[in-house]
Design an enzyme around this catalytic site. Sequence first.
Site, PDB file in Angstrom:
ATOM      1  N   THR A   8       1.763  -0.295   5.125  1.00 13.78           N
ATOM      2  CA  THR A   8       0.843   0.175   4.091  1.00 13.78           C
ATOM      3  C   THR A   8      -0.399  -0.697   4.095  1.00 13.78           C
ATOM      4  O   THR A   8      -0.343  -1.876   4.461  1.00 13.78           O
ATOM      5  CB  THR A   8       1.493   0.154   2.693  1.00 13.78           C
ATOM      6  OG1 THR A   8       0.573   0.687   1.731  1.00 13.78           O
ATOM      7  CG2 THR A   8       1.862  -1.253   2.273  1.00 13.78           C
ATOM      8  N   HIS A   9      -1.506  -0.106   3.679  1.00 16.13           N
ATOM      9  CA  HIS A   9      -2.730  -0.869   3.451  1.00 16.13           C
ATOM     10  C   HIS A   9      -2.966  -1.067   1.952  1.00 16.13           C
ATOM     11  O   HIS A   9      -4.008  -1.570   1.549  1.00 16.13           O
ATOM     12  CB  HIS A   9      -3.940  -0.152   4.080  1.00 16.13           C
ATOM     13  CG  HIS A   9      -3.908  -0.139   5.571  1.00 16.13           C
ATOM     14  ND1 HIS A   9      -3.542   0.960   6.305  1.00 16.13           N
ATOM     15  CD2 HIS A   9      -4.183  -1.112   6.479  1.00 16.13           C
ATOM     16  CE1 HIS A   9      -3.605   0.686   7.600  1.00 16.13           C
ATOM     17  NE2 HIS A   9      -3.980  -0.571   7.728  1.00 16.13           N
ATOM     18  N   ASN A  10      -2.003  -0.654   1.131  1.00 16.64           N
ATOM     19  CA  ASN A  10      -2.117  -0.743  -0.322  1.00 16.64           C
ATOM     20  C   ASN A  10      -1.614  -2.119  -0.776  1.00 16.64           C
ATOM     21  O   ASN A  10      -0.426  -2.400  -0.703  1.00 16.64           O
ATOM     22  CB  ASN A  10      -1.284   0.375  -0.964  1.00 16.64           C
ATOM     23  CG  ASN A  10      -1.373   0.399  -2.472  1.00 16.64           C
ATOM     24  OD1 ASN A  10      -1.598  -0.615  -3.118  1.00 16.64           O
ATOM     25  ND2 ASN A  10      -1.184   1.579  -3.048  1.00 16.64           N
ATOM     26  N   ASP A  12       7.111   6.254   1.142  1.00 18.41           N
ATOM     27  CA  ASP A  12       6.275   7.345   0.662  1.00 18.41           C
ATOM     28  C   ASP A  12       6.835   7.729  -0.688  1.00 18.41           C
ATOM     29  O   ASP A  12       8.054   7.893  -0.842  1.00 18.41           O
ATOM     30  CB  ASP A  12       6.269   8.543   1.622  1.00 18.41           C
ATOM     31  CG  ASP A  12       5.069   9.443   1.341  1.00 18.41           C
ATOM     32  OD1 ASP A  12       3.925   8.944   1.392  1.00 18.41           O
ATOM     33  OD2 ASP A  12       5.266  10.632   1.047  1.00 18.41           O
ATOM     34  N   GLY A  37      -1.493   3.782 -10.432  1.00 13.91           N
ATOM     35  CA  GLY A  37      -1.189   5.202 -10.263  1.00 13.91           C
ATOM     36  C   GLY A  37      -0.815   5.865 -11.577  1.00 13.91           C
ATOM     37  O   GLY A  37      -1.540   5.781 -12.567  1.00 13.91           O
ATOM     38  N   ASP A  89       1.731   5.047 -13.485  1.00 12.88           N
ATOM     39  CA  ASP A  89       2.516   4.153 -14.343  1.00 12.88           C
ATOM     40  C   ASP A  89       2.138   4.229 -15.830  1.00 12.88           C
ATOM     41  O   ASP A  89       3.023   4.210 -16.687  1.00 12.88           O
ATOM     42  CB  ASP A  89       2.403   2.704 -13.872  1.00 12.88           C
ATOM     43  CG  ASP A  89       3.151   2.428 -12.577  1.00 12.88           C
ATOM     44  OD1 ASP A  89       3.887   3.326 -12.106  1.00 12.88           O
ATOM     45  OD2 ASP A  89       3.003   1.320 -12.032  1.00 12.88           O
TER      46      ASP A  89
END
Length: 198
Positions: A8-10, A68, A152, A154
Site C-alpha cells: 500500500t501507499h496509504n 482491500d 475514511g 470511520d
Amino acid sequence: MPRIVLATHNPHKVEEFQAIVAEVRPDLDVVAYDGPEPVEDGVTFAANALIKARAAAAHTGLPALADDSGIAVDVLGGSPGVFSAYWAGHKKDSAANLELLLDQLSDVADPHRTAQFVSVIALVRSDGTEETIEGRWPGRLAVQPAGPGGFGYDPIFVPDGQPADAERTVGEWSAAEKNASSHRSRAFVALAPLLESL
C-alpha cells in the site's frame, strides 16, 4: 528479523498494520511498499488484494501482504463495497465519499442503517503460494460524522457491541481501540497462523 512488504501507499494503513502485526508477530518487520501501484480492476475485495500483493512480491522479492477493504451498507445491497474509496468519483476524496453516502441514506431510519466494514488480506509468499482471509466488523451508520480520529468512513461507523448509552463512532475511538477490534485486525488474527512459516 524476517521482513514482509505491505502493498500500500496509504500511510494510515501502514501505521495500522504495523500496530496490528506487532501484537501478533512482534518479530516480523513490516516494510512499506515503494513500487508502482497496480491497476485494481478486480470486482471483489479478494481479487484486488491479490493484485496488490502479487505486484509487491514481484517488485521486492519479499513475501507480501495486501489489504482491500471498504464499507458494505446492507440497504444499498452491499455498496459501496469495493468502490468505497471512489464512491464520489475518481479522486479518492474521503470527505466527498462520506458526504455522498450520508446523503444517500438521509431518509433511512436508524434500524435500517446497518453496515459492516470488510477487509480481505492477501498473503503472497516468496514461493508464489497465495492465501486470502476475510474479516468483518458489523455496526451501523450514524446520521452525521463524529470524532477526529480514524480515516475514511470511520467518523460515521458505529460498531456493534457498545453500551447503548455510550455508543461512539470509530472516529471517536483511540487508535489502540480500533486496532483491537477492526475488520483488519479480525482478518489478520485469522491470517497470523499462516505467517508462522515466514
